[in-house]
Design a protein around this motif. Structure first.
Motif, PDB file in Angstrom:
ATOM      1  N   SER A   1      41.237 -10.717  34.572  1.00 26.77           N
ATOM      2  CA  SER A   1      41.268  -9.279  34.307  1.00 26.77           C
ATOM      3  C   SER A   1      41.016  -8.942  32.841  1.00 26.77           C
ATOM      4  O   SER A   1      40.480  -7.873  32.542  1.00 26.77           O
ATOM      5  CB  SER A   1      42.622  -8.678  34.732  1.00 26.77           C
ATOM      6  OG  SER A   1      42.613  -8.357  36.112  1.00 26.77           O
ATOM      7  N   TRP A   2      41.423  -9.837  31.932  1.00 23.52           N
ATOM      8  CA  TRP A   2      41.265  -9.513  30.511  1.00 23.52           C
ATOM      9  C   TRP A   2      39.794  -9.287  30.148  1.00 23.52           C
ATOM     10  O   TRP A   2      39.469  -8.472  29.296  1.00 23.52           O
ATOM     11  CB  TRP A   2      41.864 -10.632  29.639  1.00 23.52           C
ATOM     12  CG  TRP A   2      42.045 -10.185  28.213  1.00 23.52           C
ATOM     13  CD1 TRP A   2      41.155 -10.311  27.183  1.00 23.52           C
ATOM     14  CD2 TRP A   2      43.188  -9.513  27.671  1.00 23.52           C
ATOM     15  NE1 TRP A   2      41.671  -9.765  26.036  1.00 23.52           N
ATOM     16  CE2 TRP A   2      42.920  -9.263  26.308  1.00 23.52           C
ATOM     17  CE3 TRP A   2      44.425  -9.086  28.199  1.00 23.52           C
ATOM     18  CZ2 TRP A   2      43.834  -8.624  25.458  1.00 23.52           C
ATOM     19  CZ3 TRP A   2      45.326  -8.451  27.364  1.00 23.52           C
ATOM     20  CH2 TRP A   2      45.021  -8.222  26.018  1.00 23.52           C
TER      21      TRP A   2
ATOM     22  N   HIS B   1      37.538  -8.242  32.367  1.00 21.39           N
ATOM     23  CA  HIS B   1      36.954  -7.341  33.364  1.00 21.39           C
ATOM     24  C   HIS B   1      37.431  -5.893  33.167  1.00 21.39           C
ATOM     25  O   HIS B   1      36.623  -4.961  33.247  1.00 21.39           O
ATOM     26  CB  HIS B   1      37.343  -7.833  34.765  1.00 21.39           C
ATOM     27  CG  HIS B   1      36.786  -7.015  35.889  1.00 21.39           C
ATOM     28  ND1 HIS B   1      35.487  -7.128  36.307  1.00 21.39           N
ATOM     29  CD2 HIS B   1      37.350  -6.057  36.678  1.00 21.39           C
ATOM     30  CE1 HIS B   1      35.274  -6.282  37.311  1.00 21.39           C
ATOM     31  NE2 HIS B   1      36.394  -5.616  37.550  1.00 21.39           N
ATOM     32  N   ALA B   2      38.697  -5.704  32.924  1.00 17.30           N
ATOM     33  CA  ALA B   2      39.279  -4.361  32.777  1.00 17.30           C
ATOM     34  C   ALA B   2      39.367  -3.995  31.296  1.00 17.30           C
ATOM     35  O   ALA B   2      39.063  -4.815  30.418  1.00 17.30           O
ATOM     36  CB  ALA B   2      40.651  -4.316  33.434  1.00 17.30           C
ATOM     37  N   ARG B   3      39.773  -2.753  31.022  1.00 16.03           N
ATOM     38  CA  ARG B   3      39.889  -2.332  29.627  1.00 16.03           C
ATOM     39  C   ARG B   3      41.152  -2.941  29.008  1.00 16.03           C
ATOM     40  O   ARG B   3      42.240  -2.807  29.553  1.00 16.03           O
ATOM     41  CB  ARG B   3      39.933  -0.796  29.513  1.00 16.03           C
ATOM     42  CG  ARG B   3      40.098  -0.340  28.046  1.00 16.03           C
ATOM     43  CD  ARG B   3      40.000   1.137  27.827  1.00 16.03           C
ATOM     44  NE  ARG B   3      41.098   1.929  28.348  1.00 16.03           N
ATOM     45  CZ  ARG B   3      42.366   1.864  27.914  1.00 16.03           C
ATOM     46  NH1 ARG B   3      42.717   1.004  26.977  1.00 16.03           N
ATOM     47  NH2 ARG B   3      43.289   2.641  28.448  1.00 16.03           N
ATOM     48  N   VAL B   4      40.974  -3.562  27.838  1.00 17.24           N
ATOM     49  CA  VAL B   4      42.120  -4.208  27.170  1.00 17.24           C
ATOM     50  C   VAL B   4      42.991  -3.133  26.515  1.00 17.24           C
ATOM     51  O   VAL B   4      42.551  -1.995  26.314  1.00 17.24           O
ATOM     52  CB  VAL B   4      41.649  -5.267  26.151  1.00 17.24           C
ATOM     53  CG1 VAL B   4      40.865  -6.368  26.866  1.00 17.24           C
ATOM     54  CG2 VAL B   4      40.830  -4.637  25.037  1.00 17.24           C
TER      55      VAL B   4
END
Lengths: 224, 224
Positions: free
Chosen positions: A144-145, A147-150
Motif C-alpha cells: 500500500s505504501w 500504491h496509496a497516498r502516503v
C-alpha cells in the motif's frame, strides 16, 4: 536434577518473567522464533496499567529488526500526555489447532505466542515517524505504501507511534499431537488435531470506487 | 451539541472506561453484541498487574449467560496464592478484514472486540468447577464433554478456574467500506476490503490412534 544441555543459540532474554516456570518444553529460545511469530501475526494485544488498573487493547504493529512499532492506544496517549512513559506488555498469539485428547484434561490448543515487556518511547522525529508508519503499513497492508497516498505532514503530526525494543521477550508454542497418558490409550475416543487456518477472501471494492480501477496484485495475490 | 437519541437497549455498562471517548460510532451498546463477540472468539487475552507490571497472556475461556469462565494463568494463580483477588482486563478480538483506502492514513481493519473489566473469583466448589470446565470445554471443543473422559476428582482439584461477571464491559467494532475524504475520490488507488476468514482444516489423527476409530461428527463437521 540434571544440568541443562548447552543451547546453540543465546537465550532470547533471561529475566524471570521471560523464563518459563512450567511447561518449559514450550519455550522458544531464539530470536528467529520471536521474529517469526511477530511477522505472522496481524495485531497485538497491548497491556498497560492505567490509573492502577490493567487495560488490554488490540493494536496494530510492525517490526523493523529488533524494534516493534506500535500505534499508540488512547490509554498510552493519555499517559504520554501526562508525562509518563507507559510500561507495556505486548502479546501476539497465533492459534494453529485444537488438540483433542482422550481426556478433557489433556485437551489443548496448538499455538505460538510472543510476549514482550518494556517501556516504549514515543517516536517524535518526523523522518523516523514516517519510517515507522511505513513499517506499520507494510505489516498491515504490504504494497500500500507504493500504491496509496502516503501521510502528509498534518497526518504525520496527528498520529502517535511508539517504538518498543525487543529486549525482554519470550516465545511459547505448543505443537504436535495430543499427549495422552498411556493408561488412556485404550479409550474409544478420537484423538488428534483439528487445524485452524486463516485465509484472505475475495476483495470487495468500495461502493464509490470507479469501475475501471482493477484490484492490484499486492491485494489480489496477498497470501498468509 | 445535540442530545443523543434514545437507545432501545439499556447500555452495556456505563463506567468511564467502557464508554468510548472517540470514534463513538464504533461502540456496541447491547448485551447481544457482547455475547456474539465472546461466542465467536476462541481465546481471550487476559491482562493483570503483576508486582506493579502489566502482563497479558492468551487464555481459554467460555461463557455461561453473563459469567465468563477463565482458565487461571500462572500470574493469576500466584496472586490467588498470595491471597489477592486479581483485577483483570479480558479482551477478545476478531479480525474481519483489512480496509484499503486511497490514503495510508485511512487504512484500517474491520474488527469486533470485547473488553471486560473486573475481579474474577476463583471457582472452588467442586460441582461449580465441573460445570465451569464443561463450559470451557464446550467453547474450545464442542461435543468433547460427551465423547472424551471427563475430569476426575484429582484433575478437578488441580485446575484453577476463575469466574468473571460480565458487569463492566464494552464492545467496539469497525464494519463497512473505507471512508475516504471526498477530496481523495479521484485517486487512481484501489479502495475496498480484503476479508479475512478462519476455517477448520482436515482433522489429523494422533499417531497412536487405533485405525478403526473414525473422526466423530462433532469434529468432522465443526464449523466456525
Amino acid at each position: 536434577m540434571t544440568e541443562p544441555t548447552a543451547s546453540p543459540a543465546p537465550p532470547l532474554s533471561a529475566t524471570p518473567r521471560t523464563t518459563l516456570g512450567r511447561k518449559k518444553d514450550r519455550a522458544g529460545t531464539d530470536r528467529a522464533c520471536l521474529h517469526e511469530v511477530l511477522d505472522a501475526g496481524l495485531i497485538c494485544h497491548l497491556g498497560l496499567v492505567l490509573d492502577g488498573h490493567p487495560q488490554v487493547l488490540p493494536t496494530g504493529y510492525g517490526r523493523d529488526g529488533d524494534v516493534l512499532y506500535l500505534h499508540g492506544s488512547s490509554g498510552a496517549r493519555s499517559m504520554l500526555a501526562a508525562g509518563e512513559e507507559p510500561e507495556v506488555c505486548v502479546t501476539v498469539t497465533l492459534l494453529d489447532a485444537v488438540v483433542y485428547s482422550r481426556t478433557l484434561n489433556d485437551h489443548s490448543m496448538n499455538y505460538r505466542s510472543a510476549v514482550i515487556y518494556g517501556r516504549p518511547r514515543p517516536v517524535v522525529d518526523p523522518a523516523e515517524k514516517e519510517h515507522a508508519l511505513r513499517v506499520l503499513s507494510d505489516h498491515l497492508a504490504p504494497g500500500s505504501w507504493d500504491h496509496a497516498r502516503v501521510p502528509n505532514a498534518k497526518e504525520l503530526a496527528a498520529v502517535t507511534v511508539l517504538a518498543l525494543p525487543l529486549d525482554e521477550a519470550s516465545v511459547k508454542a505448543r505443537t504436535g499431537p495430543p499427549t495422552d497418558d498411556p493408561a488412556e490409550l485404550s479409550s474409544p475416543a478420537w484423538a488428534g488435531l483439528l487445524p485452524l487456518h486463516s485465509r484472505w477472501g475475495t476483495p470487495v471494492p468500495a461502493p464509490d470506487l470507479a469501475a475501471d480501477i482493477p484490484v492490484p496484485p499486492h491485494i489480489a495475490d496477498r497470501r498468509i
